[in-house]
Design an enzyme around this catalytic site. Structure first.
Site, PDB file in Angstrom:
ATOM      1  N   LYS A   8     -12.195  -1.369   1.700  1.00 50.56           N
ATOM      2  CA  LYS A   8     -11.480  -0.498   0.756  1.00 50.56           C
ATOM      3  C   LYS A   8     -12.267  -0.440  -0.556  1.00 50.56           C
ATOM      4  CE  LYS A   8      -7.252  -1.609   3.233  1.00 50.56           C
ATOM      5  NZ  LYS A   8      -7.387  -0.596   4.275  1.00 50.56           N
ATOM      6  N   HIS A  27      -5.469  -4.408  -0.869  1.00 50.98           N
ATOM      7  CA  HIS A  27      -5.412  -3.332  -1.874  1.00 50.98           C
ATOM      8  C   HIS A  27      -5.494  -3.841  -3.308  1.00 50.98           C
ATOM      9  CE1 HIS A  27      -4.626  -0.009   0.915  1.00 50.98           C
ATOM     10  NE2 HIS A  27      -4.044  -0.941   1.645  1.00 50.98           N
ATOM     11  N   SER A  47       0.790  -1.229   0.000  1.00 49.04           N
ATOM     12  CA  SER A  47       0.000   0.000   0.000  1.00 49.04           C
ATOM     13  C   SER A  47       0.822   1.279   0.000  1.00 49.04           C
ATOM     14  CB  SER A  47      -0.936   0.011   1.202  1.00 49.04           C
ATOM     15  OG  SER A  47      -0.194  -0.005   2.392  1.00 49.04           O
TER      16      SER A  47
END
Ligand code: PLP
Length: 396
Positions: free
Chosen positions: A244, A214, A186
């Site tokens: 996310k 991610h 990330s």
């Protein structure tokens, strides 16, 4: 009243953090966490959220959450193993397994506690874990909780991984050996070298564990890093967050049915912490269905990511070697990085400074996370501000 020992500890340590400029001041948002946010009455182009696909504010998810709340209420009422498992939890887990191309899946209340749950449910003090040095804090804590021997591997260094896997296997000291990596890192936006990792795992009989917090929604046309490399049947644990790209909250493990059966009886947050709320489950299931039906949001995310990257690069910023929409602007010096982020804020861009110890000393950066919800105008506005502040501070 707290003890004198506690008061001294808190006062000394808080003062030290403040004197070193390391005390993080939190700015509450007065708006939703969309592409433009409001802080202290000021509107800012938001380049700091993980809301990659803009789903956190999507009307279809809000409607699904309202419907689930209407039917089931606002809380699940118990832990999953008592009577907190609603039929919508089961539907969600089936949907997650299909999304990840695995036999089964199990959902947790957050990505963080998913790592705490899953690693310690299978690894113990007689085992070893090969862990990339840049792995997320929740992986590190999950490894510690398991009491297995933690062997740090240089970041994405396949020679180091092979050497350490060989040593661990040949030592005869460990029963099980696991290799753990983030799917997408990330801070730099680079992708784990999964084909090589899987090859090494096969050679040395390693359990494979990929935390794709991610990568899900971003790579593999949405299905994640493992799918991106065509390795869905070769990775034992596929971890994801629902906070996310999916835009809500929660985490999950996707894998073989037997693994999921085991986690349902042995992973502690599943047994001892109340289940995901009905509203969350409704919204998450809707989000996954949207991603399965169309790549529109995924494609828009990449278009915006490439646009911002190109713009920052052309302006002369050092954007590192990101392979994903995560776009760092590497400034180097920590104080200058903080100052740069502050000036961006004053001009109308919210892009948080990330400095040591989150990243190595001297590699301070402002990290940009464009999303599918940004318009070209918003990105152009951000680029104009980057240009102004970058020139003013002698960075470009
Ligand atoms: C790799 C990784 N794993 C796990 C997490 C934790 O996820 P959550 O925020 O859903 O608890 C994060 C979030 O920052 C992450 O980047």
């Amino acid at each position: 009243m707290s003890s004198r020992g506690l008061q001294e500890f808190l006062q000394e340590n808080l003062a030290e953090l403040k004197s070193k400029g390391l005390y993080n001041v939190i700015d509450p948002l007065e708006s939703a966490n969309g592409p433009v946010i409001t802080i202290k009455g000021k509107n800012l182009v938001n380049l700091s959220s993980n809301n990659y696909l803009g789903l956190a504010t999507d009307q279809r998810l809000k409607d699904a959450a309202y419907q689930a709340i209407e039917k089931y209420g606002v809380g699940a009422g118990a832990v999953r193993t008592i009577n907190g498992t609603l039929d919508i939890h089961i539907t969600l887990e089936k949907t997650l397994a299909e999304f990840k191309h695995t036999e089964a899946a199990i959902a947790y209340q957050s990505g963080f506690n998913c790592n705490m749950a899953a690693i310690s449910a299978v690894m113990d003090k007689n085992d070893a874990i090969l862990s990339d040095e840049l792995n997320h804090a929740s992986i590190i804590d999950g490894c510690r909780l398991s009491k297995a021997k933690i062997i740090r591997v240089n970041h994405s260094d396949m020679d180091d991984l092979r050497q350490k896997a060989k040593e661990a296997r040949e030592s005869g000291l460990y029963n099980k050996i696991m290799v753990i990596t983030d799917g997408v890192f990330s801070m730099d936006g680079d992708i784990a070298k999964l084909p090589e990792i899987v090859e090494i795992a096969e050679e040395f009989d390693l359990i494979t564990y990929v935390d794709d917090a991610h990568g899900s929604g971003v790579l593999g046309k949405g299905a994640g890093t493992v799918k991106h490399f065509g390795l869905s049947d070769k990775v034992d644990f596929q971890i994801g967050t629902l906070s996310k790209a999916i835009g809500v909250v929660g985490g999950y493990v996707a894998g073989k049915q037997e693994l999921i059966n085991w986690l349902k009886v042995r992973s502690r947050p599943f047994l001892f912490s109340t289940a995901l709320t009905p509203g969350d489950v409704g919204a998450i299931t809707k989000a996954i269905n949207i991603l399965t039906e169309s790549t529109e949001l995924h494609d828009r995310l990449w278009e915006n990511g490439n646009y911002l990257k190109k713009g920052l690069k052309e302006l002369g910023f050092n954007i590192g070697d990101s392979e994903t929409p995560i776009t760092p602007c590497i400034i180097g010096d920590e104080i200058k990085t903080q100052e740069f982020s502050k000036r961006l804020y004053e001009e109308g861009v919210y892009a948080k400074a990330i400095v040591f110890p989150t990243v190595a000393k001297g590699t301070g950066r402002v990290r940009n996370m464009p999303t599918a919800a940004h318009t070209k105008e918003m990105l152009d506005q951000a680029l104009a501000i980057y240009k102004k502040v970058g020139k003013e501070m002698g960075i470009i």
